[in-house]
Design a protein around this motif. Structure first.
Motif, short mmCIF file in Angstrom:
data_model
loop_
_atom_site.label_atom_id
_atom_site.label_comp_id
_atom_site.label_asym_id
_atom_site.label_seq_id
_atom_site.Cartn_x
_atom_site.Cartn_y
_atom_site.Cartn_z
N UNK A 142 -2.19 -4.32 11.33
CA UNK A 142 -2.89 -5.58 11.67
C UNK A 142 -4.34 -5.61 10.57
N UNK A 143 -4.39 -4.70 9.76
CA UNK A 143 -5.39 -4.51 9.01
C UNK A 143 -5.11 -5.85 7.72
N UNK A 144 -6.03 -6.90 7.25
CA UNK A 144 -5.50 -7.73 6.39
C UNK A 144 -5.06 -7.29 5.17
N UNK A 145 -5.45 -6.16 4.64
CA UNK A 145 -4.97 -5.39 3.22
C UNK A 145 -4.09 -4.65 3.43
N UNK A 146 -3.35 -4.21 4.67
CA UNK A 146 -2.16 -3.42 4.80
C UNK A 146 -1.17 -3.51 4.05
N UNK A 147 -0.63 -4.73 3.84
CA UNK A 147 0.76 -5.11 3.14
C UNK A 147 0.32 -4.85 1.67
N UNK A 148 -0.56 -5.01 1.21
CA UNK A 148 -0.85 -4.94 -0.46
C UNK A 148 -1.07 -3.30 -0.49
N UNK A 149 -1.69 -2.77 0.37
CA UNK A 149 -1.96 -1.16 0.26
C UNK A 149 -0.65 -0.24 0.13
N UNK A 150 0.47 -0.62 1.19
CA UNK A 150 1.49 -0.26 1.16
C UNK A 150 2.60 -0.55 -0.21
N UNK A 151 2.41 -1.77 -0.64
CA UNK A 151 3.22 -2.01 -1.93
C UNK A 151 2.56 -1.09 -3.04
N UNK A 152 1.20 -0.94 -3.15
CA UNK A 152 0.68 -0.07 -4.20
C UNK A 152 1.20 1.50 -4.09
N UNK A 153 1.05 1.78 -2.70
CA UNK A 153 1.59 3.27 -2.60
C UNK A 153 2.87 3.45 -2.99
N UNK A 154 3.84 2.58 -2.63
CA UNK A 154 5.32 2.59 -2.91
C UNK A 154 5.61 2.71 -4.42
#
Length: 281
Positions: A142-154
């Protein structure tokens, strides 16, 4: 910049690559899924003026031993490896310092081997899984930057990623965890480079979902310095408050204008708090 001295420490559990710098009482620094080199580490450099720092490449990173079985990448097995390194270096005790998941290792270390620790430093860390019930955590969906953080990690897990692209994405990922992202170049101005170990991070992600040692915190008897930025989006402040409440012999320092890197974002104050703690023990 003076590089760190590289040593291959031979232990009963295999050989481990260790980088050394500084003078004083020994302190071990590591991170659960970072791969270090002779350029060192920003967090580890914090302690080189007061201590002899041993920056450890864990199993499956750098030139350290490989894992023969998946379970050897677990937190408790990692502590067994660190104990073997301590013994091989000839120390009856040393300090430990961990930032983020390195701090999670420090918690496990303190629970099971406080007798081996002069002190324990836990920065921006947690004694249990920190995303599921924390909307302020960037790893919560639910964090607004969750998706971008996951993309960067992967993306950063990819071994053949071009250096320029890796550097750019690493900077973007780090900025997500700074109170003032515009100061990135000021904070990270040295030629320090490290990598992310995909195999260790993947194992950690599986271990994390069942991680909770909060009821064992009272077993940590070594003097413990707990530090956290007030605005930490990775391991929110509430988890450091929980650590302080559970560890009897602990000092808590909260940094008002820091996110996940108080040792850089409020460097002078962090050093002052660290030296006060060191003098108190």
């Amino acid at each position: 910049m003076i590089h760190w001295e590289t040593t291959l420490v031979k232990t009963t559990r295999g050989n481990f690559e260790v980088f050394t710098k500084g003078e004083g009482e020994p302190i071990c620094v590591t991170h659960l899924y970072s791969e270090f080199n002779e350029t060192g580490d920003y967090f580890a450099s914090t302690f080189t003026k007061t201590n002899q720092v041993y920056l450890v490449n864990l199993r499956e990173t750098g030139n350290s031993a490989r894992a023969q079985e998946p379970f050897q990448l677990s937190m408790i097995e990692t502590i067994f490896d660190l104990e073997a390194i301590r013994e091989a270096l000839g120390y009856s005790k040393w300090g430990f310092a961990g930032h983020s998941t390195g701090g999670m290792l420090g918690i496990i270390y303190g629970i099971y081997y406080s007798k081996s620790l002069l002190f324990n430093i836990l920065v921006g860390s947690a004694a249990r899984e920190y995303a599921t019930f924390s909307r302020e955590c960037i790893y919560n969906s639910e964090h607004p930057k969750f998706n971008r953080m996951q993309e960067l990690i992967e993306t950063l897990k990819q071994p053949n990623l071009a250096k320029e692209e890796r550097d750019r994405l690493t900077m973007e990922r780090t900025k997500l965890s700074l109170y003032n992202p515009s100061k990135y170049e000021e904070y990270f101005s040295l030629s320090i480079k490290k990598k992310m170990s995909a195999i260790r991070m993947n194992y950690f992600n599986r271990e994390l979902v069942i991680f909770d040692v909060t009821r064992k915190l009272h077993l940590i008897t070594s003097p413990t310095f707990i530090a956290c930025g007030k605005h930490d989006v990775q391991c929110p402040l509430s988890y450091s408050l929980e650590l302080h409440e559970g560890i009897q012999n602990s000092k808590l320092s909260m940094f008002e204008t820091s996110n996940h890197y108080p040792f850089l974002e409020e460097k002078e104050l962090f050093l002052e708090e660290w030296n006060d703690f060191l003098n108190s023990i």
